[in-house]
Motif scaffolding. Structure first.
Motif, short mmCIF file in Angstrom:
data_model
loop_
_atom_site.label_atom_id
_atom_site.label_comp_id
_atom_site.label_asym_id
_atom_site.label_seq_id
_atom_site.Cartn_x
_atom_site.Cartn_y
_atom_site.Cartn_z
N ASP A 142 0.23 6.91 12.43
CA ASP A 142 -0.67 7.71 13.27
C ASP A 142 -1.73 6.86 13.95
O ASP A 142 -2.64 7.38 14.59
CB ASP A 142 -1.32 8.82 12.44
CG ASP A 142 -2.11 8.28 11.25
OD1 ASP A 142 -2.42 7.06 11.23
OD2 ASP A 142 -2.43 9.05 10.33
N GLY A 143 -1.61 5.53 13.83
CA GLY A 143 -2.53 4.65 14.54
C GLY A 143 -3.78 4.31 13.75
O GLY A 143 -4.59 3.48 14.17
N ARG A 144 -3.96 4.97 12.58
CA ARG A 144 -5.16 4.73 11.79
C ARG A 144 -5.04 3.37 11.12
O ARG A 144 -4.00 3.05 10.53
CB ARG A 144 -5.27 5.84 10.74
CG ARG A 144 -6.65 6.05 10.20
CD ARG A 144 -6.84 7.51 9.76
NE ARG A 144 -5.82 7.99 8.86
CZ ARG A 144 -5.75 7.70 7.56
NH1 ARG A 144 -6.65 6.91 7.01
NH2 ARG A 144 -4.80 8.20 6.80
N PRO A 145 -6.10 2.55 11.18
CA PRO A 145 -6.04 1.26 10.49
C PRO A 145 -6.26 1.45 8.99
O PRO A 145 -7.02 2.33 8.59
CB PRO A 145 -7.20 0.48 11.10
CG PRO A 145 -8.13 1.51 11.63
CD PRO A 145 -7.36 2.74 11.91
N ILE A 146 -5.58 0.66 8.18
CA ILE A 146 -5.87 0.68 6.74
C ILE A 146 -6.06 -0.75 6.27
O ILE A 146 -5.50 -1.68 6.83
CB ILE A 146 -4.76 1.32 5.88
CG1 ILE A 146 -3.39 0.85 6.31
CG2 ILE A 146 -4.83 2.81 5.88
CD1 ILE A 146 -2.30 1.37 5.41
N GLU A 147 -6.86 -0.88 5.22
CA GLU A 147 -7.02 -2.20 4.64
C GLU A 147 -6.09 -2.29 3.45
O GLU A 147 -5.99 -1.35 2.66
CB GLU A 147 -8.47 -2.42 4.26
CG GLU A 147 -9.29 -2.54 5.53
CD GLU A 147 -10.76 -2.65 5.27
OE1 GLU A 147 -11.24 -3.78 5.15
OE2 GLU A 147 -11.41 -1.60 5.21
N ALA A 148 -5.37 -3.43 3.36
CA ALA A 148 -4.33 -3.52 2.34
C ALA A 148 -4.43 -4.84 1.60
O ALA A 148 -4.88 -5.85 2.15
CB ALA A 148 -2.96 -3.40 3.00
N SER A 149 -4.04 -4.80 0.33
CA SER A 149 -3.90 -6.04 -0.43
C SER A 149 -2.40 -6.25 -0.65
O SER A 149 -1.71 -5.37 -1.15
CB SER A 149 -4.63 -5.87 -1.76
OG SER A 149 -4.20 -6.86 -2.66
N LEU A 150 -1.90 -7.41 -0.24
CA LEU A 150 -0.45 -7.66 -0.27
C LEU A 150 -0.09 -8.76 -1.27
O LEU A 150 -0.77 -9.78 -1.33
CB LEU A 150 0.05 -8.13 1.09
CG LEU A 150 -0.31 -7.35 2.33
CD1 LEU A 150 0.34 -8.01 3.54
CD2 LEU A 150 0.19 -5.93 2.20
N THR A 151 0.99 -8.53 -2.00
CA THR A 151 1.57 -9.60 -2.78
C THR A 151 3.02 -9.72 -2.32
O THR A 151 3.79 -8.76 -2.44
CB THR A 151 1.48 -9.30 -4.29
OG1 THR A 151 0.10 -9.28 -4.64
CG2 THR A 151 2.18 -10.37 -5.10
N VAL A 152 3.35 -10.86 -1.73
CA VAL A 152 4.68 -11.03 -1.16
C VAL A 152 5.39 -12.12 -1.98
O VAL A 152 4.89 -13.24 -2.09
CB VAL A 152 4.60 -11.47 0.31
CG1 VAL A 152 5.98 -11.46 0.95
CG2 VAL A 152 3.67 -10.56 1.09
N SER A 153 6.53 -11.76 -2.59
CA SER A 153 7.24 -12.74 -3.43
C SER A 153 8.66 -12.93 -2.92
O SER A 153 9.27 -12.00 -2.42
CB SER A 153 7.33 -12.25 -4.87
OG SER A 153 6.15 -11.61 -5.23
N PRO A 154 9.18 -14.17 -3.09
CA PRO A 154 10.55 -14.42 -2.62
C PRO A 154 11.57 -13.68 -3.48
O PRO A 154 11.38 -13.52 -4.69
CB PRO A 154 10.70 -15.93 -2.78
CG PRO A 154 9.59 -16.37 -3.67
CD PRO A 154 8.53 -15.35 -3.64
N MET A 155 12.65 -13.19 -2.84
CA MET A 155 13.76 -12.60 -3.59
C MET A 155 14.91 -13.60 -3.49
O MET A 155 15.21 -14.09 -2.41
CB MET A 155 14.19 -11.28 -2.94
CG MET A 155 13.34 -10.12 -3.37
SD MET A 155 14.07 -8.52 -2.98
CE MET A 155 14.40 -8.58 -1.27
#
Ligand SMILES: Nc1ncnc2c1ncn2[C@@H]1O[C@H](COP(=O)(O)OP(=O)(O)OP(=O)(O)O)[C@@H](O)[C@H]1O
Ligand SMILES: [Mg+2]
Length: 650
Positions: A234-247
């Protein structure tokens, strides 16, 4: 238990003898780890292999029933207990194969022992035995595969039900899996996202991040708790904490990535509010100190004007006096606002009628705003009352409306409304200063210029303004916030540059009994020759206070600090009717002097004066002094307080 020979044909009938020809294959049957039985065209067991027999014995099955010469179909049909339905289905399936209606029958069924969960797969295939058609039935233990499936299903449902967004993607950023948490957080369904690029979620300014993240992944590195922003559907910005791990695949090669994303918008908002509150506190302390000195400079000016007015003057002097007076008043107002911000506010706490509040402000807005601004108001039925100071609350609304007006230089719509809201724990956790319970929400909305995100963080700062000199001082919102806080409330802002701004002021509601405020009459009560000891270090204030009191029928002795005041009081204990004392003085400050005076005369009438409203008030109250005069004071305020204190029944 009869010990039937294993994998030895029982040769019960002609079909059996046909099978004898296959004797050379029996060793092969025994070597097969699955449980195998050969059935004749009636479903009779002709031969079983070693594994079949072992299973029967190990599981204390009625082995007889499962061995050669027994009718396997009858055994299945006669089964009772949990697996009766599966067994009946097996019987139907085998019969269909024997009758040539099915070329193969295949079923998976549970066969749990008391100690472990097991699953079997039964495969039944036709077998030509002479002129009849028999069948081979083979039970294969599929427990390990089933367990893996159950585990995979369990993991999938954990992923599915997670509050966090869990997303799988390829090394070129295409989404491969998308759980329900991701649907909730970003607003896209799995169908919309799978196969498309993850960068759909990125704000334009953050696009470069993906290249970095993918680069780290290719090297087998993960990115942990990376705080960033993303955009919802819907265009609303959100603040996010990301953990990205290799598969990795089974060879250990990185083939994609899993991302666990958590919405931290609420936490970030609270962090910002807390930082802002601390910054405001710092500015407040600084400003409070300056305001205190300015206050001391203003008091004698204001009192002098009042005194000079009492003697006859020509027209031009009167004009000058008016000018001094209005400028001094204006400066005093500014100082009061700064002190309001710095120290919080004192004020009446009466039941405030929100309807009246809004209609008063509407009248101000309609009366003074340009015609291009349409003003709309609405107050919910049965809106609760709030405990507060109506003048201060009106000032809050007026400040918000003036800001809205300034934000709509070419016209627009101003909406003022009020309604009731009850905050639950969730709401209360989201805003600094919010508590669970009933609130009245005052809403002021415009469709003007809006506020840039960087400015939004600072609008409550003292002296923060984007207006030109003379147009704004940057005191409106800081004062309003201080007032709202002193009422136990909080403020929320929502603004979209180019579209407008919404302010919501939440004030704790009084949902119970209504008290009606009494207007306090203002008079100039005279003295009757009472002797007043004025203790004040600032010469101009001391002098002018003395003159004022004398002009209104009092006698006055002055002291410049607490020590001197004590000495004087000891000389005239019976004559001095009242002590008016400043709280901040050198040598001996107000509080110390008050304590000393009280030991000499516990019932001495004392008025304490200070420019630091909140702290001064608290300090005097803790000393048991009930009369507190806020500086700078007017003649009216001084005389009224003196009279009230002198007339008080001790
Ligand atoms: N409704 C609004 N729309 C757009 N900007 C606003 C709005 N309300 C406040 N602001 C911004 O916040 C700033 C601070 O507001 P504040 O009321 O504290 O001070 P001011 O209006 O500039 O001066 P003062 O109120 O002291 O005359 C404003 O200068 C303006 O940039
Ligand atoms: Mg303003």
């Amino acid at each position: 238990m009869a010990d039937a020979p294993t994998a030895v044909p029982a040769t019960p009938n002609a079909v059996g003898s046909a099978f004898e020809g296959m004797g050379s294959h029996i060793a092969i049957l025994n070597a097969i780890p699955a449980h195998v039985a050969v059935l004749d065209h009636m479903g009779m067991i002709l031969v079983v292999n070693e594994a079949w027999r072992r299973f029967g014995t190990a599981n204390s099955l009625q082995s007889e029933d499962f061995l050669t010469g027994h009718d396997y179909l009858a055994v299945c049909e006669g089964a009772t207990g949990e697996n009766a339905d599966d067994a009946a289905e097996v019987a139907v399936g085998i019969r269909a194969v024997l009758d040539g209606r099915l070329s193969e029958f295949d079923i998976e069924y549970p066969c749990h022992s008391p100690t472990e969960e097991r699953w079997f797969r039964l495969l039944v295939a036709p077998l030509q035995l002479g002129e009849h058609q028999g069948a081979v039935a083979m039970h294969v233990d599929v427990t390990i595969r089933r367990r893996a499936e159950v585990e995979a299903h369990r993991l999938a449902s954990i992923v599915e039900s997670s509050e966090d967004a869990i997303i799988g993607k390829t090394l070129d950023g295409r989404v491969t899996s998308w759980n329900r948490g991701a649907e909730r957080m970003f607003g896209y369904t799995a169908a919309e996202m799978i196969g498309t690029s993850i960068t759909r979620l990125f704000p334009v300014t953050r696009l470069a991040e993906e290249a970095d993240i993918l680069d780290r992944l290719r090297h087998g590195d993960s990115t942990e708790h990376f705080e960033t922003s993303r955009v919802r559907k819907d265009g609303r910005p959100i603040e996010a904490s990301l953990t990205v791990s290799p598969m990795r695949d089974s060879t250990g090669a990185v083939v994609g990535a899993s991302t666990v994303a958590r919405d931290i918008s609420d936490r970030k908002r609270l962090e910002r509010q807390l930082l802002q509150a601390q910054r405001l506190e710092g500015i407040g302390t600084l400003a409070g100190g300056i305001a205190h000195d300015v206050n001391n400079a203003l008091s004698p000016i204001m009192l002098a004007v009042d005194l000079l007015r009492m003697s006859p003057q020509d027209a031009s002097s009167r004009e000058l006096l008016d000018a001094i007076d209005s400028n001094a008043q204006h400066s005093a107002d500014l100082v009061r606002q700064i002190l309001t911000f710095a120290r919080g506010v004192e004020g009446d706490r009466i039941d405030v009628n929100v309807n009246r509040l809004v209609s008063d402000v509407e009248r101000t807005a309609l009366g003074t705003f340009p015609k291009e601004i349409e003003v709309r108001t609405s107050v919910a039925d049965n809106v609760w009352r709030v405990g507060g100071d109506p003048t201060q609350l009106q000032q809050v609304l007026v400040n918000l409306c003036f800001n809205a007006r300034d934000a709509m230089p070419t016209g627009g719509t101003l909406i003022i409304s009020a309604d009731n809201v009850t905050l639950d724990t969730n709401d209360a956790g989201r805003y600094l200063g919010a508590k669970v319970g009933p609130y009245v929400r005052l809403h002021v909305e415009d469709n003007g210029t809006g506020i840039l995100p960087d400015d939004l963080e600072r609008i409550f700062d003292l002296f923060f303004t984007t207006k030109t000199v003379g147009k704004g001082t940057g005191l409106g919102l800081s004062t309003s916030l201080a007032i709202v806080k002193s009422h136990g409330g909080f403020v929320r802002v929502d603004s979209e540059p180019g579209h407008g701004t919404k302010f919501d002021v939440y004030l704790p509601a009084r949902t119970s009994v209504v008290h009606v405020a009494q207007d306090r009459a203002v008079e100039r009560p005279h003295g009757h020759g009472e002797l007043v000891l004025v203790v004040e270090d600032e010469p101009s204030i001391r002098q002018i206070t003395q003159k004022t009191l004398e002009a209104f029928g009092y006698r006055v002795i002055v002291a410049t600090d607490g020590a001197q005041a004590l000495a004087i009081y000891e000389q005239h204990p019976d004559e001095i009717a009242l002590v008016l004392i400043d709280m901040m003085m050198p040598v001996m400050d107000g509080p110390t002097a008050i304590l000393a005076l009280r030991t000499l005369n516990p019932t001495l009438r004392i008025i304490a004066a200070s420019g630091l409203v909140r702290s001064g008030h608290d300090a005097t109250a803790s000393l048991g002094v009930r009369y507190f005069l806020a500086k700078p004071y007017s003649v009216d305020a001084l005389l009224a307080m003196l009279r009230a204190c002198l007339d008080d029944v001790l």
